[in-house]
Design a protein around this motif. Sequence first.
Motif, PDB file in Angstrom:
ATOM      1  N   VAL A 189      -8.622 -42.429  -9.293  1.00  0.00           N
ATOM      2  CA  VAL A 189      -8.637 -42.136  -7.853  1.00  0.00           C
ATOM      3  C   VAL A 189      -8.694 -40.633  -7.617  1.00  0.00           C
ATOM      4  O   VAL A 189      -9.472 -40.149  -6.791  1.00  0.00           O
ATOM      5  N   TYR A 190      -7.899 -39.900  -8.362  1.00  0.00           N
ATOM      6  CA  TYR A 190      -7.890 -38.444  -8.154  1.00  0.00           C
ATOM      7  C   TYR A 190      -9.192 -37.796  -8.618  1.00  0.00           C
ATOM      8  O   TYR A 190      -9.647 -36.819  -8.023  1.00  0.00           O
ATOM      9  N   ARG A 212     -11.606 -38.517  -5.883  1.00  0.00           N
ATOM     10  CA  ARG A 212     -11.263 -37.654  -4.757  1.00  0.00           C
ATOM     11  C   ARG A 212     -11.785 -36.247  -4.991  1.00  0.00           C
ATOM     12  O   ARG A 212     -12.336 -35.615  -4.082  1.00  0.00           O
ATOM     13  N   GLN A 213     -11.641 -35.762  -6.201  1.00  0.00           N
ATOM     14  CA  GLN A 213     -12.123 -34.414  -6.498  1.00  0.00           C
ATOM     15  C   GLN A 213     -13.608 -34.287  -6.190  1.00  0.00           C
ATOM     16  O   GLN A 213     -14.042 -33.334  -5.532  1.00  0.00           O
ATOM     17  N   GLU A 239     -14.127 -34.804  -2.255  1.00  0.00           N
ATOM     18  CA  GLU A 239     -13.532 -33.760  -1.420  1.00  0.00           C
ATOM     19  C   GLU A 239     -14.245 -32.433  -1.612  1.00  0.00           C
ATOM     20  O   GLU A 239     -14.358 -31.647  -0.668  1.00  0.00           O
ATOM     21  N   HIS A 264      -5.456 -31.988   5.730  1.00  0.00           N
ATOM     22  CA  HIS A 264      -6.639 -32.221   4.897  1.00  0.00           C
ATOM     23  C   HIS A 264      -7.736 -32.960   5.651  1.00  0.00           C
ATOM     24  O   HIS A 264      -8.910 -32.589   5.574  1.00  0.00           O
ATOM     25  N   ILE A 317     -12.778 -41.031   1.564  1.00  0.00           N
ATOM     26  CA  ILE A 317     -11.657 -40.189   1.152  1.00  0.00           C
ATOM     27  C   ILE A 317     -10.351 -40.730   1.725  1.00  0.00           C
ATOM     28  O   ILE A 317      -9.335 -40.804   1.042  1.00  0.00           O
ATOM     29  N   ARG A 318     -10.392 -41.129   2.987  1.00  0.00           N
ATOM     30  CA  ARG A 318      -9.194 -41.674   3.621  1.00  0.00           C
ATOM     31  C   ARG A 318      -8.661 -42.893   2.854  1.00  0.00           C
ATOM     32  O   ARG A 318      -7.457 -43.000   2.590  1.00  0.00           O
ATOM     33  N   LEU A 374      -9.120 -43.636  -0.210  1.00  0.00           N
ATOM     34  CA  LEU A 374      -8.596 -43.210  -1.500  1.00  0.00           C
ATOM     35  C   LEU A 374      -7.186 -42.644  -1.335  1.00  0.00           C
ATOM     36  O   LEU A 374      -6.302 -42.901  -2.165  1.00  0.00           O
ATOM     37  N   TRP A 375      -6.973 -41.897  -0.279  1.00  0.00           N
ATOM     38  CA  TRP A 375      -5.636 -41.386  -0.007  1.00  0.00           C
ATOM     39  C   TRP A 375      -4.659 -42.534   0.202  1.00  0.00           C
ATOM     40  O   TRP A 375      -3.535 -42.510  -0.296  1.00  0.00           O
ATOM     41  N   ARG A 402      -4.482 -30.611  -5.928  1.00  0.00           N
ATOM     42  CA  ARG A 402      -4.591 -32.009  -6.339  1.00  0.00           C
ATOM     43  C   ARG A 402      -4.034 -32.199  -7.752  1.00  0.00           C
ATOM     44  O   ARG A 402      -3.335 -33.174  -8.027  1.00  0.00           O
TER      45      ARG A 402
END
Lengths: 204, 204
Positions: free
Chosen positions: B70-71, B74-75, B78, B124, B140-141, B143-144, B191
């Motif tokens: 996930v991170y 996100r990287q 984002e 963010h 992105i949302r 994933l958060w 992150r």
Amino acid sequence: MLGELRRAITTGRLRPGAPIRQDALAEELQVSRVPLREALKTLEGEGLVTYQAHKGYCVAVLSLDDLREVYRIRQLLEEEAVRAAVARLTDADLARIEAAQHDVEHAAAAGDVLAMATANRTFHMTLFDCAAMPRLARLIRTLWDTTDAYRSMYYGAAGNRERVVEEHRATLDALRRRAADEAVRTLDVHREHAVTELEPLLDA
Amino acid sequence: MLGELRRAITTGRLRPGAPIRQDALAEELQVSRVPLREALKTLEGEGLVTYQAHKGYCVAVLSLDDLREVYRIRQLLEEEAVRAAVARLTDADLARIEAAQHDVEHAAAAGDVLAMATANRTFHMTLFDCAAMPRLARLIRTLWDTTDAYRSMYYGAAGNRERVVEEHRATLDALRRRAADEAVRTLDVHREHAVTELEPLLDA
DNA sequence: GCTCCGTATTTTGGATCCAATATTGAAAAT
DNA sequence: ATTTTCAATATTGGATCCAAAATACGGAGC
């Protein structure tokens, strides 16, 4: 049932923008409205349909901006998937991708648009699945779904089918040599061709 | 109702792994099972709950691999969002981000974990929304959301709260100068710190 | 005491029914 | 003739009810 409904949308049988009459659709699918509404909620999450409270669902329409955004996001995610996949690609994986390519070429030669679309999808997804990043693969899949309604138009032209075959061969060549950069590059042009062909089709 | 349920999961009131008893939950939320099931279907699409046919829904559990995946995604997403946002960032946008940062600092000083989490998110997301790529922002949302259940633990430690404040200041500084590369870099370390702090918490 | 099997109970899946909201159409007023 | 209003209709949202599947429990057999 969900799959059947998804196919009705991604194959274009339910036209983009068309309102979805739950009663009629439920009868057509031989189910009641409750499971249909659940299916519509998942399709809403995938972006295949839109929803307005008390007004109902519509088949999602893709604007030009949407198309470009989807393809841009695909580029980012697919690059990641390809690099991760190449790093762990076994010969057995490669054989499965080559088998998919065989199907693609067969369908292209036969002019079978539907078979072409599914074989093409198998080709790419088999590769992406090798990345062992299931969430990434799932995201990519849903992004593909949002443009699937238009993809069959793309394969209608014989020239596009031939080019897809050629581009896949280039990707396969890079994969056999485990050349990640080159694989990414070939897929980028593959995608770029698709988006330029798709753009004109979207105005209608 | 959906929002209430989502909050119950992202705040950790419904523990990861816990099975979801529809009857009990429906009564608690003061609705019948039909709308609850629809809500669960959308949450399934967002990855907050898992579903097995005839066995029901469970609050999703995040493995270490899931967290890292996930991170990583996100990287990728984002970075794209930040670059697009910086390119079109107005002073009014910047002011809104700075206002969010003000809330973050206030919550950090007060040790208000919940306020910290929401203000941080606003910080963010306000930036990401400036990218004018709605699908990207939506991805992105979600994933958060998948890690929100663990985020509140992260803000439990005062040290983490202080560091977040500092890192946001660095990002803001880069944004004011429209320095995209630097903004991306500061968010990457931001992150990375979060993921290294979160990893130990996930084993339990 | 342990395992296996069958029944009872719980829980989910789906169908029907009713309420609330939106849409349509017709009549009346300007 | 056009617009506005109000009623009739259609459509969605939610509650209840019934069927199917899974789980839990208890007894029989070993």
